[in-house]
Design a protein around this motif. Structure first.
Motif, mmCIF file in Angstrom:
data_model
loop_
_atom_site.group_PDB
_atom_site.id
_atom_site.type_symbol
_atom_site.label_atom_id
_atom_site.label_comp_id
_atom_site.label_asym_id
_atom_site.label_seq_id
_atom_site.Cartn_x
_atom_site.Cartn_y
_atom_site.Cartn_z
ATOM 1 N N VAL A 73 -6.735 1.432 5.749
ATOM 2 C CA VAL A 73 -6.123 2.210 5.339
ATOM 3 C C VAL A 73 -4.608 2.533 5.571
ATOM 4 C CG1 VAL A 73 -6.149 5.047 5.185
ATOM 5 C CG2 VAL A 73 -8.175 3.807 4.908
ATOM 6 N N SER A 74 -4.445 2.353 6.689
ATOM 7 C CA SER A 74 -2.969 2.317 7.344
ATOM 8 C C SER A 74 -2.163 1.350 6.597
ATOM 9 C CB SER A 74 -3.080 2.265 8.892
ATOM 10 O OG SER A 74 -3.533 1.152 9.132
ATOM 11 N N ILE A 75 -2.624 0.330 6.538
ATOM 12 C CA ILE A 75 -1.889 -0.843 5.727
ATOM 13 C C ILE A 75 -1.506 -0.288 4.343
ATOM 14 C CG2 ILE A 75 -1.646 -3.083 4.924
ATOM 15 C CD1 ILE A 75 -3.432 -3.903 7.417
ATOM 16 N N VAL A 76 -2.493 0.196 3.899
ATOM 17 C CA VAL A 76 -2.359 0.605 2.392
ATOM 18 C C VAL A 76 -1.545 1.892 2.311
ATOM 19 C CG1 VAL A 76 -3.322 1.574 0.334
ATOM 20 C CG2 VAL A 76 -4.533 -0.207 1.607
ATOM 21 N N VAL A 77 -1.129 2.855 3.282
ATOM 22 C CA VAL A 77 -0.287 3.857 3.232
ATOM 23 C C VAL A 77 1.006 3.639 3.129
ATOM 24 C CG1 VAL A 77 0.361 5.915 4.735
ATOM 25 C CG2 VAL A 77 -1.935 5.275 4.508
ATOM 26 N N ASN A 78 1.872 2.707 4.244
ATOM 27 C CA ASN A 78 3.299 2.251 3.999
ATOM 28 C C ASN A 78 3.531 1.050 3.389
ATOM 29 O OD1 ASN A 78 6.077 2.709 4.695
ATOM 30 N ND2 ASN A 78 5.790 1.788 6.832
#
Length: 934
Positions: A16-21
């Motif tokens: 998810v974090s990768i997807v956010v930025n």
């Protein structure tokens, strides 16, 4: 199972974090900014804003920073709002436009990453930022030069005389450029434009103002004025005008100083024009002085004597007097003798008395006159007669005449009829410019019949036309000589004058029997002032010069400027008269410059200057000597009489202001040696009694009832003293004489300078009172300098009412006279027998008298013209009068000689020694004129 759950949760979170930025921030590709110098905020266009597609995801969609690449850029970026991505660009320090006007650098935006730690942050692409620094008008204009100078030529209008320039340190065109210049100085003939060009608004004059100083200021385009104005100096130089420079309009001349330079610093300016020769003519204009020049002003006879002319001339225009009254009705200028000018306006003329008219005009004679004449009025000019000898009555024949007709001079001479006479030359014509030029000229006509020669100002002219005529047949008709017109005695109802003269005449003379020589003519008309050249040797070979005969015109020529300039500085004025006529003399200089291959290439203006002759030091003539004497009756009766002025002295002095005079008797006073031209001896009181009294000079002149006239003309003071000492008074019947008074005065230049009146008293010792006899000199006055002049020594009579008395004789003299009478009585008988022997002895001693040996070669002694007595008559009268008194005189003289001491009888002895040979008679005594200075 739980381990697996945790693992799956971690993997899920990580994904998810990768997807956010997942997106990069975005900014514009370029920015343009403006910053005002000395401010810190940059105004960007477009504004600094970064966007991120990850928004609104926290961190990933936020902007955390703007970074500038380029450490030299003095700016920094700051994020104002992380969510909106707004930022601002600021300067890290003061920005100076004068150091750098523009900046360019790279900027990037950074997001906040995927977590608070900023991990996985992303940066935008690089954007270019271009910043321009806006200028502030902080500097004033400054001129590039501290002083500006320029030179202009007078009379020109310049588009630009010079350009001033100012600059400004501001960086922008608006504030660094100079938009305007201004002349601060008020009321100047100059203007300045926006570019700093200065021009003159009117024509400048060197004579009016030679230089100008003006102040100029400048404004930049922001209207900021220069802190300091600049000074501009503009010099005006004269237009190079060809002409003489360095001369004075007036030069003062002090009499007696010799030659004086007129143009000591004069030079010719030709403005660098090439020249091949220069010709300068200097003219001294003196037509307004007397007869056109400063000449000697002695009487006509004195001038002729000075010049060595033959005697016997007749002056037809003398000064009016009791004996020369025919000129009294003529118009004059109130001058003296040779200065006297007679003006004829076509209405005046004079008949010459018969006793004055020259007789026996032979084949040789001379007519001379000064004449000033202009063109005759009218279309048909009439004859204008200067001199005319015509029939007095019955007929109208002209025997000889001199007249002007249509600017021609004509001399008519009709000879008397002689046997075998035939047609002979009668009219002689000369056509000359001088006759009608309204200037003074000296005309001399020498007649050596049939040859007639005219001299004008000393130059010879032969007649251009000679007309023959028949001689005049003899008749018993009297003739009339006239001046200023011709007498028409016949052929008219009423005798009258005709052919009137219009002009001026002076010194009209006729001399029968002799003609004037060239030397005498030149001397008589010689000018005493003129131009001169000092230091002839310094002129060099490159100069040629020429004087006219009168030295009133000087012409000089040279091939180069240096020679003509040197020559001009040597031009001088000289006046050789001891007492010149004061006043202005005009100078006129004309110059011609010739160039190579051209007639005249440079025009040189004429020069008009003047010489101011200062008034001469006035001479003071002083007569001094014994003023009263007492004589025994015997001495008064003696044939030689008594010498009246045997101790007389004549001196002349002037007062000088020049303290450097070394020959002065005392500071500022000089004794002057000059001539006299007449002396008068006046008889004061009753006229001389012809029955008992006479005034004599060498027993030549006796004055029975009028006056003695000793006419000597111009001569030295020493000769005048010598002549005056010979004036003797005789009284052969002194019984009734108590006193006889005389007055002596002398003159120089026909009365221009006169002496004191010297009074002298003679008394018989029998009539003296108790007062002492004084030998006094009251006339010793301040010494001054002069030259001697000569006039007639004339004895006149003056009413005694106007003369104050003198003190009576001394008591001592009375005693002497009484003793003398006693001796006379005692020795009377003895003397009767010895009278004839002693008388003869006295006569012999008189002939040897050394006191009478004086130079009489120049002095003319004449008797009063109203009564002329020849030598034979005088001798006869002396013989007739002497016998009855002779014995008594001899007795008294011998008795006096025996009784008086040598000191007491000194005066009587001196007078006896002054006796002269009886019968020595001369009509004229003349001094040697060769010794006289002209």
């Amino acid at each position: 199972a739980s381990f697996q759950n945790l693992n799956s949760l971690f993997c899920c979170f990580f994904s998810v974090s990768i997807v956010v930025n997942k997106h990069k921030p975005w900014i514009e590709t370029s920015y343009h900014g403006v910053i005002i110098e000395n401010m810190d905020t940059v105004m960007l266009d477009p504004p600094l804003v970064a966007l991120d597609k990850d928004a609104p995801v926290p961190y990933a969609g936020e902007i955390c920073a703007f970074k500038i690449h380029g450490l030299e850029a003095p700016f920094e970026a700051e994020v104002l709002n992380r969510t909106s991505g707004e930022g601002v660009l600021r300067a890290r320090g003061p920005i100076d436009c004068e150091q750098q006007k523009e900046y360019t650098f790279i900027i990037q935006a950074y997001d906040c990453g995927a977590s608070p730690s900023g991990a996985n942050w992303k940066k935008s692409h690089k954007a270019v930022v271009h910043i321009q620094v806006d200028d502030v008008n902080e500097f004033s204009p400054v001129f590039r030069e501290p002083l500006y100078r320029a030179t202009v030529t007078e009379g020109k209008i310049y588009d630009s005389i010079l350009q001033v320039e100012a600059w400004d340190q501001d960086c922008s065109p608006q504030y660094s450029q100079i938009c305007n210049y201004e002349i601060v100085t008020q009321d100047t003939p100059f203007a300045i434009d926006r570019n700093g060009n200065i021009r003159n608004t009117e024509r400048l004059s060197y004579d009016k103002q030679q230089n100008y100083k003006i102040m100029v200021t400048a404004y930049d385009c922001g209207q900021k004025r220069a802190t300091e104005s600049v000074s501009v100096h503009i010099d005006v130089k004269p237009v190079c005008k060809p002409g003489w420079q360095g001369w004075n309009k007036r030069v003062d001349y002090e009499p007696g100083t010799g030659s004086k330079q007129l143009f000591s610093k004069m030079h010719l300016e030709t403005c660098d024009g090439p020249l091949s020769s220069v010709r300068a003519m200097v003219e001294l204009q003196t037509s307004h002085i007397g007869k056109g020049c400063d000449r000697e002003t002695y009487s006509e006879k004195s001038l002729q004597k000075l010049c060595g002319a033959a005697s016997g001339s007749t002056d037809l225009l003398p000064a009016p007097s009791a004996s020369t009254n025919w000129t009294a009705s003529l118009l004059t200028d109130n001058g003296r003798d040779s200065d006297l000018i007679f003006r004829f306006d076509g209405r005046q003329a004079a008949n010459i008395p018969e006793w004055v008219v020259p007789q026996n005009l032979t084949d040789q004679f001379t007519i001379a006159t000064w004449m000033k004449h202009g063109p005759s009025p009218g279309l048909r000019a009439e004859k204008e007669t200067l001199l005319c000898n015509s029939d007095k009555t019955e007929m109208n024949r002209h025997h000889y005449s001199l007249y002007v007709h249509n600017c021609r001079l004509v001399f008519l001479l009709r000879r008397d009829f002689i046997q075998l006479d035939s047609f002979r030359p009668a009219e002689f014509h000369w056509r000359l410019e001088q006759i009608c030029d309204k200037e003074w000229h000296y005309y001399v006509i020498n007649v050596e019949f049939p040859s007639v020669t005219l001299f004008v100002d000393g130059v010879t002219y032969e007649p251009y036309l000679v007309t023959d005529d028949w001689p005049i047949h003899p008749s018993e008709i009297d003739v009339q000589l006239t001046v200023g017109a011709c007498w028409q005695g016949g052929e008219v109802t009423t005798p009258r004058f005709t052919q009137y003269f219009r002009g001026s005449l002076s010194g009209l003379t006729i001399r029968p029997g002799k003609i004037a020589t060239q030397k005498v003519i030149s001397c008589l008309q010689a000018c005493k002032e003129g131009l001169d050249i000092s230091s002839l040797e310094s002129l060099g070979k490159g100069i040629k010069f020429h004087f006219n005969p009168a030295q009133s015109v000087l012409v000089m020529e040279a091939d180069d400027l240096e020679s003509i300039n040197t020559a001009m500085t040597k031009v001088s004025y000289i006046n050789s008269r001891q007492f010149p006529t004061p006043g202005l003399r005009k100078l006129h200089i004309t110059t011609t410059v010739q160039c190579f291959g051209e007639d005249t290439c440079i025009s040189i203006p004429d020069i008009r200057a003047m010489v101011m002759v200062l008034p001469p030091s006035e001479p003071r003539i002083t007569i001094a000597g014994v003023e009263r004497l007492v004589w025994p009756a015997a001495q008064l009766r003696a044939p030689v009489g008594v010498a009246l002025f045997k101790d007389i002295h004549i001196i002349s002095t002037v007062t000088k202001t020049d303290a450097t005079l070394s020959i002065a008797r005392r500071p500022g006073v000089l004794e002057l040696m000059h001539n006299l031209d007449y002396c008068d001896v006046l008889v004061i009181g009753e006229e001389l009694d012809p029955e008992r009294e006479s005034l004599e000079i060498h027993h030549i002149n006796r004055v029975p009832d009028t006056s003695l006239s000793l006419v000597s003309g111009v001569d030295s003071m020493a000769h005048y003293e010598q002549a005056i000492r010979q004036v003797r008074y005789r009284n052969w019947k002194p019984g009734g004489l108590s006193e006889r008074r005389f007055r002596l005065s002398c003159s120089e230049l026909n009365g221009r300078y006169t002496s004191n009146e010297f009074n002298f008293e003679v008394r018989d010792c029998l009539h003296t009172g108790s007062e002492a006899v004084e030998h006094v000199n009251h006339m010793a006055v301040q010494s001054q300098f002069m030259r001697p002049v000569h006039h007639p020594l004339v004895v006149h009579t003056v009413n005694s009412d106007h003369i104050s008395g003198t003190p009576p004789a001394a008591t001592v003299v009375i005693v002497m006279c009484i003793a003398t009478l006693v001796v006379i009585v005692v020795l009377g008988i003895y003397r009767i027998h010895t009278t004839h022997q002693d008388g003869s002895k006295e006569d012999e001693e008189g002939r040897k008298d050394p006191e009478m040996d004086w130079d009489d070669s120049n002095l003319n002694i004449t008797v009063n013209p109203m009564e002329s007595i020849d030598g034979a008559q005088i001798a006869k009268e002396v013989r007739e009068e002497e016998p009855e008194e002779e014995e008594d005189e001899d007795e008294e003289e011998d008795e006096l000689a025996g009784e008086l001491s040598s000191a007491e009888y000194e005066d009587s002895d001196e007078e006896e020694e002054a006796s002269i040979q009886k019968g020595r008679v001369k009509g004229k005594l003349e001094w040697d004129p060769s010794t006289l200075p002209y």
